[in-house]
Scaffold this active site. Structure first.
Site, PDB file in Angstrom:
ATOM      1  CB  SER A  50      96.080  34.543  35.930  1.00 35.89           C
ATOM      2  OG  SER A  50      95.570  33.875  37.075  1.00 35.89           O
ATOM      3  CG  ASP A  82      97.731  35.377  30.817  1.00 36.04           C
ATOM      4  OD1 ASP A  82      98.224  36.006  29.868  1.00 36.04           O
ATOM      5  OD2 ASP A  82      96.521  35.067  30.879  1.00 36.04           O
ATOM      6  CG  HIS A  83      96.748  39.512  31.326  1.00 37.95           C
ATOM      7  ND1 HIS A  83      96.701  40.603  30.493  1.00 37.95           N
ATOM      8  CD2 HIS A  83      96.027  38.534  30.720  1.00 37.95           C
ATOM      9  CE1 HIS A  83      95.974  40.304  29.426  1.00 37.95           C
ATOM     10  NE2 HIS A  83      95.560  39.052  29.536  1.00 37.95           N
ATOM     11  CG  ASP A 104      98.553  43.881  30.683  1.00 37.06           C
ATOM     12  OD1 ASP A 104      98.672  44.980  30.099  1.00 37.06           O
ATOM     13  OD2 ASP A 104      97.458  43.315  30.840  1.00 37.06           O
ATOM     14  N   GLY A 209      91.440  36.795  25.020  1.00 39.10           N
ATOM     15  CA  GLY A 209      89.975  36.718  25.087  1.00 39.10           C
ATOM     16  C   GLY A 209      89.398  35.691  24.143  1.00 39.10           C
ATOM     17  N   GLY A 210      89.991  34.498  24.123  1.00 38.86           N
ATOM     18  CA  GLY A 210      89.573  33.466  23.163  1.00 38.86           C
ATOM     19  C   GLY A 210      88.234  32.812  23.474  1.00 38.86           C
ATOM     20  CB  THR A 211      86.256  32.351  26.595  1.00 44.73           C
ATOM     21  OG1 THR A 211      87.310  31.664  27.266  1.00 44.73           O
ATOM     22  CG2 THR A 211      84.906  31.756  26.988  1.00 44.73           C
TER      23      THR A 211
HETATM   24  O1  G3H Z   1      95.071  36.037  29.008  1.00 48.45           O
HETATM   25  C1  G3H Z   1      94.111  35.253  29.033  1.00 48.45           C
HETATM   26  C2  G3H Z   1      93.130  35.220  27.980  1.00 48.45           C
HETATM   27  O2  G3H Z   1      93.120  36.368  27.252  1.00 48.45           O
HETATM   28  C3  G3H Z   1      91.847  34.567  28.354  1.00 48.45           C
HETATM   29  O3  G3H Z   1      90.693  35.177  27.867  1.00 48.45           O
HETATM   30  O4  G3H Z   1      89.212  34.195  29.596  1.00 48.45           O
HETATM   31  O5  G3H Z   1      88.284  35.425  27.654  1.00 48.45           O
HETATM   32  O6  G3H Z   1      89.312  33.193  27.328  1.00 48.45           O
HETATM   33  P1  G3H Z   1      89.300  34.460  28.112  1.00 48.45           P
HETATM   34 ZN    ZN Z   2      94.373  37.972  28.266  1.00 50.77          ZN
END
Ligand code: G3H
Ligand code: ZN
Length: 288
Positions: A50, A82-83, A104, A209-211
């Site tokens: 990130s 990322d982002h 992003d 948002g995989g968590t």
């Molecule tokens: O860009 C990173 C992910 O979308 C991480 O999402 O922290 O909910 O697993 P998360």
């Molecule tokens: Zn993300």
């Protein structure tokens, strides 16, 4: 093997029905552990820094660290920013050797998102670097990007074709109901929307948002066209838990830092192995 681009690791994923895991890291131990997990599964892997991770580690240090790890293994490893919202930082990352960047501009209006994304693609192409962009807004908190529930907006399928064609991106992040960070309630994913988007474009689609996403939802997403799945918060929690456990398990006279942070590698590798099995990309390293 060295670093691979996002375009390379995602090629053919949809046709073959699997997604590549993309995992956020914040230092050496989790980066190494993520790659070790992928090696154990003979899977391609995307390691993601990130913007705040890059600021914490240092941009060149991040690139050098992951480049070194990638050169020591026989699987394709993609280094992804990322982002990122700051085009100047993106350009620095591309020049430093990142093989993929995410611009992003999802918080901006559609035309601005197209314009900024296209400018990043034009620049990244010169260096052979891949680009991911986002349409719609994934809710929740991702480091310094906070999207309140009320402002999160699902990706409008009507926006997709023009966005992909005009920008020339290599991957498209879609907002279909996942959020960044831990879920307060079970996620409700809009699979119909995902299906519609996948029917409109062959551009690889990304789930953020995989968590905390249930296993069956992950599998359904992959079946309906997701090629890259981002997991961040779960690995942060795994890192912290591993350190806490190691501190609790060692006598106060222990002063070797490796005794405390070393277990992070194995703990992160275990999480990654589990996700790779769910995403169906075990044994796919040969494809890249
Ligand atoms: O860009 C990173 C992910 O979308 C991480 O999402 O922290 O909910 O697993 P998360
Ligand atoms: Zn993300």
């Amino acid at each position: 093997m060295g670093l691979a681009t996002l375009k390379e690791v995602l090629a053919g994923t949809r046709a073959m029905g699997y997604a590549v895991g993309a995992f956020n890291f914040n230092g050496y131990e989790d980066a190494q552990g993520i790659v070790e997990g992928a090696v154990a599964k003979n899977a391609p892997v995307i390691v993601m820094a990130s913007v705040s991770a890059v600021k914490y580690i240092g941009l060149r240090q991040t690139a050098g660290l992951v480049k070194g790890i990638a050169e020591s293994v026989n699987i394709p490893v993609c280094l992804h920013l990322d982002h990122a919202t700051d085009v100047a930082l993106i350009k620095e990352a591309v020049k430093a050797g990142f093989t993929s960047v995410m611009i992003d501009a999802s918080a901006k209006d559609y035309e601005t998102n197209i314009r900024e994304t296209k400018a990043v693609v034009d620049f990244a192409r010169i260096y052979g670097c891949s680009v991911e962009a986002e349409l719609g807004k994934v809710g929740g908190k991702e480091e310094n990007i906070v999207v309140a529930d009320a402002s999160a907006t699902f990706t409008d399928p009507a926006d997709v074709t023009r966005f992909v064609e005009e920008t020339g991106i290599d991957a498209l992040a879609v907002a279909i109901g996942t959020v960044h960070g831990f879920y307060k309630a079970d996620p409700k994913l809009d699979f119909e929307r995902l299906e519609k988007i996948a029917a409109l474009t062959s551009c690889p689609l990304v789930l953020h948002g995989g968590t905390g996403v249930p296993v069956e939802d992950f599998k359904r997403c992959v079946k309906k066209g997701i090629s890259k799945i981002n997991v961040g918060t779960e690995l942060k929690a795994t890192f912290s838990d591993a350190v806490r456990k190691a501190v609790a398990a060692n006598p106060e006279s222990e002063f070797d830092p490796r005794k405390y942070v070393g277990p992070v590698k194995q703990a992160c590798a275990e999480v990654v192995k589990g996700k790779i099995d769910i995403f169906g990309c075990a044994g796919k390293a040969w494809r890249v």
